[in-house]
Design a protein around this motif. Structure first.
Motif, PDB file in Angstrom:
ATOM      1  N   VAL A 169       0.796  -1.229   0.082  1.00  0.00           N
ATOM      2  CA  VAL A 169       0.194   0.016  -0.014  1.00  0.00           C
ATOM      3  C   VAL A 169       0.975   1.036   0.062  1.00  0.00           C
ATOM      4  O   VAL A 169       0.528   2.168  -0.662  1.00  0.00           O
ATOM      5  CB  VAL A 169      -0.990   0.255   1.271  1.00  0.00           C
ATOM      6  CG1 VAL A 169      -1.781   1.452   1.253  1.00  0.00           C
ATOM      7  CG2 VAL A 169      -1.939  -1.113   1.192  1.00  0.00           C
ATOM      8  N   ALA A 170       2.014   1.203   0.661  1.00  0.00           N
ATOM      9  CA  ALA A 170       2.910   2.324   0.766  1.00  0.00           C
ATOM     10  C   ALA A 170       3.453   2.670  -0.551  1.00  0.00           C
ATOM     11  O   ALA A 170       3.773   3.775  -1.020  1.00  0.00           O
ATOM     12  CB  ALA A 170       3.923   2.104   1.949  1.00  0.00           C
ATOM     13  N   LEU A 171       3.772   1.567  -1.138  1.00  0.00           N
ATOM     14  CA  LEU A 171       4.395   1.518  -2.407  1.00  0.00           C
ATOM     15  C   LEU A 171       3.439   2.032  -3.720  1.00  0.00           C
ATOM     16  O   LEU A 171       3.764   2.969  -4.418  1.00  0.00           O
ATOM     17  CB  LEU A 171       5.010   0.347  -3.058  1.00  0.00           C
ATOM     18  CG  LEU A 171       6.110  -0.265  -2.215  1.00  0.00           C
ATOM     19  CD1 LEU A 171       6.744  -1.420  -2.646  1.00  0.00           C
ATOM     20  CD2 LEU A 171       7.741   0.882  -2.149  1.00  0.00           C
ATOM     21  N   ALA A 172       2.185   1.552  -3.547  1.00  0.00           N
ATOM     22  CA  ALA A 172       1.279   1.983  -4.471  1.00  0.00           C
ATOM     23  C   ALA A 172       0.747   3.420  -4.235  1.00  0.00           C
ATOM     24  O   ALA A 172       0.545   4.124  -5.360  1.00  0.00           O
ATOM     25  CB  ALA A 172       0.058   1.285  -4.240  1.00  0.00           C
ATOM     26  N   PHE A 173       0.948   3.900  -2.921  1.00  0.00           N
ATOM     27  CA  PHE A 173       0.570   5.327  -2.771  1.00  0.00           C
ATOM     28  C   PHE A 173       1.776   6.179  -3.294  1.00  0.00           C
ATOM     29  O   PHE A 173       1.481   7.287  -4.140  1.00  0.00           O
ATOM     30  CB  PHE A 173       0.642   5.814  -0.940  1.00  0.00           C
ATOM     31  CG  PHE A 173       0.324   7.142  -1.066  1.00  0.00           C
ATOM     32  CD1 PHE A 173      -0.875   7.679  -0.986  1.00  0.00           C
ATOM     33  CD2 PHE A 173       1.410   7.853  -0.585  1.00  0.00           C
ATOM     34  CE1 PHE A 173      -1.133   9.095  -0.881  1.00  0.00           C
ATOM     35  CE2 PHE A 173       1.192   9.271  -0.554  1.00  0.00           C
ATOM     36  CZ  PHE A 173      -0.060   9.818  -0.561  1.00  0.00           C
ATOM     37  N   GLU A 174       3.229   5.780  -3.164  1.00  0.00           N
ATOM     38  CA  GLU A 174       4.126   6.664  -3.838  1.00  0.00           C
ATOM     39  C   GLU A 174       3.829   6.764  -5.215  1.00  0.00           C
ATOM     40  O   GLU A 174       4.086   7.742  -6.113  1.00  0.00           O
ATOM     41  CB  GLU A 174       5.462   5.922  -3.548  1.00  0.00           C
ATOM     42  CG  GLU A 174       5.910   5.962  -2.258  1.00  0.00           C
ATOM     43  CD  GLU A 174       6.294   7.504  -1.845  1.00  0.00           C
ATOM     44  OE1 GLU A 174       7.345   7.978  -2.293  1.00  0.00           O
ATOM     45  OE2 GLU A 174       5.424   8.019  -1.029  1.00  0.00           O
ATOM     46  N   VAL A 175       3.439   5.690  -6.031  1.00  0.00           N
ATOM     47  CA  VAL A 175       3.131   5.420  -7.391  1.00  0.00           C
ATOM     48  C   VAL A 175       1.867   6.718  -7.637  1.00  0.00           C
ATOM     49  O   VAL A 175       2.043   7.479  -8.655  1.00  0.00           O
ATOM     50  CB  VAL A 175       2.618   4.147  -7.967  1.00  0.00           C
ATOM     51  CG1 VAL A 175       2.296   4.251  -9.418  1.00  0.00           C
ATOM     52  CG2 VAL A 175       3.913   3.142  -7.834  1.00  0.00           C
ATOM     53  N   TRP A 176       1.007   6.429  -6.652  1.00  0.00           N
ATOM     54  CA  TRP A 176      -0.290   7.278  -7.181  1.00  0.00           C
ATOM     55  C   TRP A 176       0.252   8.827  -6.704  1.00  0.00           C
ATOM     56  O   TRP A 176      -0.221   9.641  -7.576  1.00  0.00           O
ATOM     57  CB  TRP A 176      -1.237   7.121  -5.883  1.00  0.00           C
ATOM     58  CG  TRP A 176      -2.237   7.950  -5.474  1.00  0.00           C
ATOM     59  CD1 TRP A 176      -2.154   8.805  -4.530  1.00  0.00           C
ATOM     60  CD2 TRP A 176      -3.365   8.254  -6.158  1.00  0.00           C
ATOM     61  NE1 TRP A 176      -3.249   9.694  -4.295  1.00  0.00           N
ATOM     62  CE2 TRP A 176      -4.180   9.079  -5.471  1.00  0.00           C
ATOM     63  CE3 TRP A 176      -3.996   7.923  -7.235  1.00  0.00           C
ATOM     64  CZ2 TRP A 176      -5.243   9.663  -5.739  1.00  0.00           C
ATOM     65  CZ3 TRP A 176      -5.352   8.312  -7.588  1.00  0.00           C
ATOM     66  CH2 TRP A 176      -6.008   9.402  -6.895  1.00  0.00           C
ATOM     67  N   LEU A 177       1.001   8.986  -5.998  1.00  0.00           N
ATOM     68  CA  LEU A 177       1.541  10.442  -5.544  1.00  0.00           C
ATOM     69  C   LEU A 177       2.234  11.016  -6.755  1.00  0.00           C
ATOM     70  O   LEU A 177       2.155  12.141  -7.291  1.00  0.00           O
ATOM     71  CB  LEU A 177       2.185  10.549  -4.356  1.00  0.00           C
ATOM     72  CG  LEU A 177       2.698  12.188  -3.805  1.00  0.00           C
ATOM     73  CD1 LEU A 177       1.423  12.870  -3.518  1.00  0.00           C
ATOM     74  CD2 LEU A 177       3.537  11.790  -2.604  1.00  0.00           C
ATOM     75  N   LEU A 215     -12.458  15.410  -8.121  1.00  0.00           N
ATOM     76  CA  LEU A 215     -11.667  14.637  -7.416  1.00  0.00           C
ATOM     77  C   LEU A 215     -10.153  15.041  -7.202  1.00  0.00           C
ATOM     78  O   LEU A 215      -9.491  14.833  -6.309  1.00  0.00           O
ATOM     79  CB  LEU A 215     -12.023  13.040  -7.747  1.00  0.00           C
ATOM     80  CG  LEU A 215     -11.340  12.081  -7.134  1.00  0.00           C
ATOM     81  CD1 LEU A 215     -11.697  11.879  -5.600  1.00  0.00           C
ATOM     82  CD2 LEU A 215     -11.370  10.819  -7.730  1.00  0.00           C
ATOM     83  N   LEU A 216      -9.718  15.133  -8.505  1.00  0.00           N
ATOM     84  CA  LEU A 216      -8.290  15.082  -8.663  1.00  0.00           C
ATOM     85  C   LEU A 216      -7.876  16.618  -9.046  1.00  0.00           C
ATOM     86  O   LEU A 216      -8.389  17.431  -9.622  1.00  0.00           O
ATOM     87  CB  LEU A 216      -7.809  14.118  -9.968  1.00  0.00           C
ATOM     88  CG  LEU A 216      -8.061  12.657  -9.529  1.00  0.00           C
ATOM     89  CD1 LEU A 216      -7.680  12.090 -10.791  1.00  0.00           C
ATOM     90  CD2 LEU A 216      -7.235  12.244  -8.220  1.00  0.00           C
ATOM     91  N   VAL A 217      -6.505  17.077  -8.413  1.00  0.00           N
ATOM     92  CA  VAL A 217      -5.984  18.246  -8.971  1.00  0.00           C
ATOM     93  C   VAL A 217      -5.689  18.106 -10.413  1.00  0.00           C
ATOM     94  O   VAL A 217      -4.738  17.156 -10.845  1.00  0.00           O
ATOM     95  CB  VAL A 217      -4.540  18.458  -8.108  1.00  0.00           C
ATOM     96  CG1 VAL A 217      -4.035  19.856  -8.491  1.00  0.00           C
ATOM     97  CG2 VAL A 217      -5.123  18.580  -6.486  1.00  0.00           C
ATOM     98  N   THR A 218      -5.944  19.041 -11.247  1.00  0.00           N
ATOM     99  CA  THR A 218      -5.779  19.187 -12.684  1.00  0.00           C
ATOM    100  C   THR A 218      -4.463  20.133 -12.755  1.00  0.00           C
ATOM    101  O   THR A 218      -4.194  20.995 -12.039  1.00  0.00           O
ATOM    102  CB  THR A 218      -6.944  19.568 -13.303  1.00  0.00           C
ATOM    103  OG1 THR A 218      -7.399  20.953 -13.027  1.00  0.00           O
ATOM    104  CG2 THR A 218      -8.271  18.576 -13.013  1.00  0.00           C
ATOM    105  N   ALA A 273      -2.855  15.637  -5.130  1.00  0.00           N
ATOM    106  CA  ALA A 273      -3.611  14.526  -5.682  1.00  0.00           C
ATOM    107  C   ALA A 273      -5.051  14.734  -5.482  1.00  0.00           C
ATOM    108  O   ALA A 273      -5.833  15.380  -6.468  1.00  0.00           O
ATOM    109  CB  ALA A 273      -3.138  13.357  -5.166  1.00  0.00           C
ATOM    110  N   LEU A 274      -5.784  14.600  -4.282  1.00  0.00           N
ATOM    111  CA  LEU A 274      -7.204  14.901  -3.914  1.00  0.00           C
ATOM    112  C   LEU A 274      -7.321  16.240  -3.903  1.00  0.00           C
ATOM    113  O   LEU A 274      -6.380  17.148  -3.106  1.00  0.00           O
ATOM    114  CB  LEU A 274      -7.678  14.101  -2.755  1.00  0.00           C
ATOM    115  CG  LEU A 274      -7.387  12.557  -2.923  1.00  0.00           C
ATOM    116  CD1 LEU A 274      -7.953  11.974  -1.509  1.00  0.00           C
ATOM    117  CD2 LEU A 274      -8.221  11.958  -3.893  1.00  0.00           C
TER     118      LEU A 274
END
Length: 264
Positions: free
Chosen positions: A161-169, A193-196, A218-219
């Motif tokens: 989850v931590a690694l997935a969040f880094e990818v997401w960020l 939802l997301l920063v454009t 992100a959000l």
């Protein structure tokens, strides 16, 4: 170990692919004409990336987000290790809390003089494109690494989850720094939802008052809930200047000058 290794691979490969795709999109659908252009800015931002990769590697001997997640799991430390929850619930909680933690860090980067000296390097870029997401001073990388690692450990975030969040960020940072022209209707829908890119453009204004808005990476939730959301610059997206008001020359495109900036 195999899963963790794959996680680290994807954490690099996905943002790298996205950078190439967004850079290509910028060439086809540019939002704004660049003031300083791609060269030597891109060379400087590549050097920032390389420097931070080396420092990140050195930091890995002390602490990194993945190491913090592993430590929390081994020692059953952190809030999420105190309760029995389905994995998807843990992942959702971790993403929301970590996203807010990043928003809060960004907020204080603008409110604390010492932290602002580091973060101002990012803001001194007089253009905004996908490579600006790589333009972070090593001092800020060190602060951010220790901060996020502490949050991951305290929360007890699972490694994947931590690694997935880094990818997401990282993926969101590349997207919202990109110089691409989105259809206005699509932009309005996405920013629910997301920063454009247009939303983050406001934050990079030379006007200090506008730099105090749109801290999300992100959000958009936190800016909307905490009163720091601004839809557009008072000058309009076409006329808004990017960077720092006191720097109106080509110095930010130089790597040495940018590295020395927090010390001047």
């Amino acid at each position: 170990m195999i899963q963790a290794g794959l996680g680290h691979y994807y954490a690099v490969a996905i943002p790298a692919l996205l950078l190439v795709l967004l850079a290509s999109a910028e060439a086809i659908w540019p939002r704004r004409a660049l003031v300083l252009g791609r060269n030597p800015r891109w060379r400087t931002h590549a050097l920032f990336f390389i420097s931070n990769a080396v420092i990140g590697r050195l930091l890995s001997f002390l602490v990194v987000v993945g190491m913090a997640a592993n430590w929390a799991d081994t020692h059953k430390f952190g809030v999420l290790n105190l309760v029995a929850l389905p994995f998807w619930v843990e992942a959702a909680i971790a993403f929301i809390v970590l996203d807010f933690a990043v928003w809060l860090q960004h907020f204080f980067m603008h409110r604390t003089p010492l932290l602002w000296r580091m973060h101002a390097v990012h803001h001194s870029d007089r253009d905004l494109d996908v490579t600006t997401a790589l333009r972070f001073h090593p001092f800020e990388l060190i602060v951010s690494t220790f901060y996020k690692s502490a949050i991951v450990a305290l929360l007890g975030v699972p490694l994947l989850v931590a690694l997935a969040f880094e990818v997401w960020l990282n993926a969101n940072a590349l997207f919202n720094h990109s110089n691409i022209r989105l259809p206005r209707k699509l932009d309005r829908i996405l920013r629910l939802l997301l920063v454009t890119p247009d939303m983050h453009l406001v934050h990079h204004s030379t006007l200090v008052e506008e730099q105090k808005h749109n801290f999300g990476f992100a959000l958009t939730l936190w800016d909307r809930a905490l009163g720091t959301y601004r839809a557009e610059s008072i000058l309009g997206a076409e006329n808004q200047k990017i960077g720092l008001a006191m720097i109106d020359d080509g110095r930010p495109s130089g790597f040495i000058w940018s590295m020395k900036q927090p010390l001047t």
